[in-house]
Design a protein around this motif. Structure first.
Motif, PDB file in Angstrom:
ATOM      1  N   LEU A 218     -14.278  10.851  -7.250  1.00 15.08           N
ATOM      2  CA  LEU A 218     -13.110  12.230  -6.831  1.00 15.08           C
ATOM      3  C   LEU A 218     -14.087  12.959  -7.446  1.00 15.08           C
ATOM      4  O   LEU A 218     -14.861  12.825  -8.045  1.00 15.08           O
TER       5      LEU A 218
ATOM      6  N   ALA B  83      -6.459  14.968  -3.413  1.00 18.72           N
ATOM      7  CA  ALA B  83      -7.659  14.781  -4.200  1.00 18.72           C
ATOM      8  C   ALA B  83      -8.941  14.244  -3.036  1.00 18.72           C
ATOM      9  O   ALA B  83      -8.943  13.889  -1.881  1.00 18.72           O
TER      10      ALA B  83
ATOM     11  N   LEU C 175      -1.942  10.218  -7.532  1.00 15.29           N
ATOM     12  CA  LEU C 175      -1.624  11.302  -7.680  1.00 15.29           C
ATOM     13  C   LEU C 175      -0.430  11.997  -8.502  1.00 15.29           C
ATOM     14  O   LEU C 175       0.392  12.190  -8.772  1.00 15.29           O
TER      15      LEU C 175
ATOM     16  N   VAL D 115      -9.497  17.406  -7.565  1.00 14.46           N
ATOM     17  CA  VAL D 115      -7.993  17.881  -7.055  1.00 14.46           C
ATOM     18  C   VAL D 115      -7.449  18.745  -6.779  1.00 14.46           C
ATOM     19  O   VAL D 115      -7.861  20.130  -7.803  1.00 14.46           O
TER      20      VAL D 115
END
Length: 275
Positions: free
Chosen positions: A14, A50, A108, A17
């Protein structure tokens, strides 16, 4: 990537976002590769996206040059996401969610009550780093000129014998160090007070740099100057110029240098998550 015990069958690295529009879909690639040249793409759920790449292990290496390149790739990818979608919520290096794209969508949804308000609040806001250093000689000259205790010790050293003078010189250096620390704390408070009217938030930082965010030279206390204050500033992009003007006033003081970097994604002001 290492073949360590920190491996798993499927994971998603990740980066950040972002808020996306209706035309953005899962699988849309970012216009650059990420850590270790992995292709980077979006996983979308409602209006949240993301920025990820597929992985099957944590990133770990003994070579500091390799780690540094990974950190720079991580940062550059988040910068690219910010240019494409506006202010992102960035994650720290090596933040990995185990599972596939469906797990990212679930995450999410689970975190939307936290992610969405933060993205809304941070829209068009960026992080700026400020570092104020002072020439050591000028600083010590100011401190000795204003302190009666140092003046007294200096007089006694001048007239004392060798043994007593050594003891007094030690006391003199201890008092000078005490005054340096007091001035450092005072300078940090003053810097925050000058920046606060033009920022959404100002956080005082330790004089020692601890991240690679703006640390591309690692030249703390170099050239006979010591860091007096460091701060991280969250500000609307329209206030960048006025903050620069304030710092120009600070830099105009004798022996003072100011390092002003940004805009950066709001690393310091992003929420933290368990995963």
């Amino acid at each position: 990537m290492s073949e360590s015990a920190n491996e798993f069958e499927t994971g998603r690295y990740l980066y950040c976002v972002v808020t996306v529009d209706d035309e953005t879909t899962t699988g849309e690639e970012l216009a650059r590769t990420g850590v270790d040249d992995e292709p980077v793409y979006l996983v979308v759920e409602d209006d949240l996206g993301a920025v990820v790449h597929a992985c099957d292990a944590l990133y770990d290496a003994a070579d500091p040059d390799v780690v540094r390149k990974w950190l720079l790739d991580h940062q550059a990818t988040i910068d690219a996401a910010g240019e494409r979608f506006g202010t992102p919520l960035p994650f720290q290096f090596d933040t990995i969610l185990t599972g596939d794209d469906d797990r990212v969508r679930e995450w999410l949804t689970e975190e939307s009550a936290t992610l969405t308000p933060h993205l809304d609040a941070l829209a068009d806001h960026w992080e700026y780093r400020v570092e104020v250093s002072r020439d050591d000689a000028v600083l010590d000259e100011d401190l000795t000129a204003d302190d009666d205790r140092l003046a007294e010790l200096a007089d006694r050293i001048e007239s004392a014998g060798e043994g007593t003078a050594h003891l007094l010189e030690t006391q003199y250096e201890q008092r000078l160090d005490e005054l340096r620390h007091e001035r450092q704390a005072e300078r940090t408070r003053e810097l925050a007070e000058r920046l606060e009217p033009h920022a959404s938030e100002v956080r005082e930082l330790s004089p020692e740099r601890s991240t690679t965010l703006d640390d591309d030279t690692n030249d703390d206390d170099a050239g006979g100057a010591t860091t007096q204050a460091r701060a991280s500033v969250l500000a609307h992009e329209s206030d960048e110029e006025v903050i620069g003007d304030v710092l120009d006033e600070v830099a105009a003081e004798s022996g003072v240098e100011v390092r002003f970097t940004g805009p950066w994604p709001p690393y310091t002001f992003a929420p933290t998550f368990d995963e």
